[in-house]
Motif scaffolding. Sequence first.
Motif, PDB file in Angstrom:
ATOM      1  N   SER A   1       0.807  -1.224   0.000  1.00 52.89           N
ATOM      2  CA  SER A   1       0.000   0.000   0.000  1.00 52.89           C
ATOM      3  C   SER A   1       0.838   1.270   0.000  1.00 52.89           C
ATOM      4  O   SER A   1       0.316   2.356  -0.263  1.00 52.89           O
ATOM      5  N   ILE A   2       2.124   1.173   0.290  1.00 51.94           N
ATOM      6  CA  ILE A   2       2.942   2.388   0.305  1.00 51.94           C
ATOM      7  C   ILE A   2       3.179   2.863  -1.127  1.00 51.94           C
ATOM      8  O   ILE A   2       3.039   2.112  -2.085  1.00 51.94           O
ATOM      9  N   SER A   3       3.550   4.118  -1.280  1.00 52.31           N
ATOM     10  CA  SER A   3       3.731   4.690  -2.611  1.00 52.31           C
ATOM     11  C   SER A   3       5.020   4.198  -3.254  1.00 52.31           C
ATOM     12  O   SER A   3       5.934   3.721  -2.573  1.00 52.31           O
TER      13      SER A   3
ATOM     14  N   THR B   1      15.004  10.925 -11.170  1.00 49.06           N
ATOM     15  CA  THR B   1      13.721  10.717 -10.501  1.00 49.06           C
ATOM     16  C   THR B   1      13.088  12.024 -10.026  1.00 49.06           C
ATOM     17  O   THR B   1      11.905  12.049  -9.700  1.00 49.06           O
ATOM     18  N   ARG B   2      13.860  13.098  -9.992  1.00 49.66           N
ATOM     19  CA  ARG B   2      13.313  14.389  -9.565  1.00 49.66           C
ATOM     20  C   ARG B   2      12.922  15.211 -10.789  1.00 49.66           C
ATOM     21  O   ARG B   2      13.548  15.121 -11.834  1.00 49.66           O
ATOM     22  N   THR B   3      11.904  16.042 -10.606  1.00 45.46           N
ATOM     23  CA  THR B   3      11.433  16.863 -11.714  1.00 45.46           C
ATOM     24  C   THR B   3      12.546  17.744 -12.263  1.00 45.46           C
ATOM     25  O   THR B   3      12.656  17.935 -13.484  1.00 45.46           O
TER      26      THR B   3
ATOM     27  N   ASN C   1      12.661   5.142  -2.028  1.00 46.07           N
ATOM     28  CA  ASN C   1      13.503   5.671  -0.941  1.00 46.07           C
ATOM     29  C   ASN C   1      14.017   4.553  -0.043  1.00 46.07           C
ATOM     30  O   ASN C   1      15.142   4.619   0.467  1.00 46.07           O
ATOM     31  N   THR C   2      13.216   3.514   0.145  1.00 46.92           N
ATOM     32  CA  THR C   2      13.657   2.368   0.948  1.00 46.92           C
ATOM     33  C   THR C   2      14.790   1.625   0.258  1.00 46.92           C
ATOM     34  O   THR C   2      15.767   1.213   0.902  1.00 46.92           O
ATOM     35  N   LEU C   3      14.674   1.449  -1.063  1.00 45.81           N
ATOM     36  CA  LEU C   3      15.769   0.830  -1.828  1.00 45.81           C
ATOM     37  C   LEU C   3      17.068   1.585  -1.626  1.00 45.81           C
ATOM     38  O   LEU C   3      18.120   0.998  -1.343  1.00 45.81           O
ATOM     39  N   VAL C   4      16.996   2.900  -1.788  1.00 43.91           N
ATOM     40  CA  VAL C   4      18.198   3.730  -1.700  1.00 43.91           C
ATOM     41  C   VAL C   4      18.753   3.725  -0.281  1.00 43.91           C
ATOM     42  O   VAL C   4      19.959   3.583  -0.063  1.00 43.91           O
TER      43      VAL C   4
END
Length: 472
Positions: free
Chosen positions: A96-98, A306-308, A104-107
């Motif tokens: 359910s997490i985004s 990954t950032r705009t 962010n958890t991977l990194v």
Amino acid sequence: MPTHIKDAQGSSNNSSSSRHASIVEMLSTPPAIPQQPTGSSEVESISLSRNPSLTSLDSQVSTTTSCLTKIHSQKWQHIPLSQLIEPNKLISVDGSISVEEAFNTLVRHNLTSLPVEKFPGDVDCITFDYNDLNSYLLLVLNKIQVNDAQVARDCQTGKPVPVGEIVKLTPKNKFNKLPETENLSTAIGILGSGVHRVAITDPQGTQIKGVLSQRRLIKYLWDNARQFSNLESLLNSSLSDLKIGVQDSQTAPTSRQSRVISIQGEEPVIMALFKMHNERISSIAVVDHHGNLLGNISVTDVKLVTRTSQYPLLHNTCRHFISVILNSRGLEMGKDSFPIFHVYPSSSLARTLAKLVATKAHRLWIVQPDSASPSTPNSAVSSTQQSAAISTSTHHSDSDVPARSGSPLNVKSMEEPANTTSTPLFEKEYRTGKLIGVVSLTDILGLLARKQTEHKQVDPQTARRQRGSVAI
């Protein structure tokens, strides 16, 4: 066992004992087995490498003794999977997490995949990895289509999307589960077919205790190669002799081979990400108009866009993106580095394994060296090149940090002829050689399965055929 792992391109082991081992030899020699406390009666003298004073690539220091604990040769096939479990690296997330939270958890934990659970302790989970992150990015940019229109709209309007929905959208192999009491022979039969990772469970199969990836297995075999005497003949053989990977761009690959998938350096980065998504691969070769290898883009490099604010990079060239990747690695290391992602047809399997372990890559590109160069690929290297090789061996991972300004691209590849002048990498149109093939972790694990286990019919392309290509 005799520990002279001979590179197919290297010179004889009968050199003078006073000669220092080159960086090339260090890359081609499995790490020494750590010395264990023992009585003197149990100690026997064995050669550590071509140079008895060299203990390992990691230490790179001389030693005054060549005595080790007597090591009884083992068969790697019989090693139980419990010995390869890394409990500290088993990080799961709720579906359910985004996607952003999962990324962010991977990194944060420096991982390449995460089990995504529907509920705590879900043994039927599937995994989230950088291929999924790449697909998510392409969905956000409306570059691919999926069957779930709601998920596609949420991605494109900036709404949080559950990671459990994203992992269902891309073709995946079944997350195979093996009890920790099984041995490596069973695991390599699965991983050698092209499956990237398997779950290791308790004997009852009710709890996942760890994840064994292709990369983790290759590193284990390389780090412990001195204990496995049955690996020696394969390690001493060249890629050409072993007939693994693709080594002729004019010849169609067999069912047991990978394909050489590349992209022109002047094409936009977004096209490289699209190709990796469509072909279900984790890295792609970047070449010039003459087919010379310029560099490598990995699916994990998606983290750099990954950032705009980083999106403009997607429309810049792959050639430029390589410089961004190298800049980010230089910032993380505090020094310049140039990961070496290529080998030659005559490179030994030992050297190929060493480079795969050092670069943490899933594949290496096979290149044909410039015939006009008087140097052979394994010739002596300059001190600058040795520094680059040491940087590569001690760190090369895919960086977690953004690019910095300025260019560190003046470090030469270890295998570049030593008489080349020191010119910034892309200013002198640096090339490693013509791209003629590719060898992957799957190719090597499939070879080991066919040669040294009961899995004589393992086909490295099985998993890819099951995943198929993505319909656009």
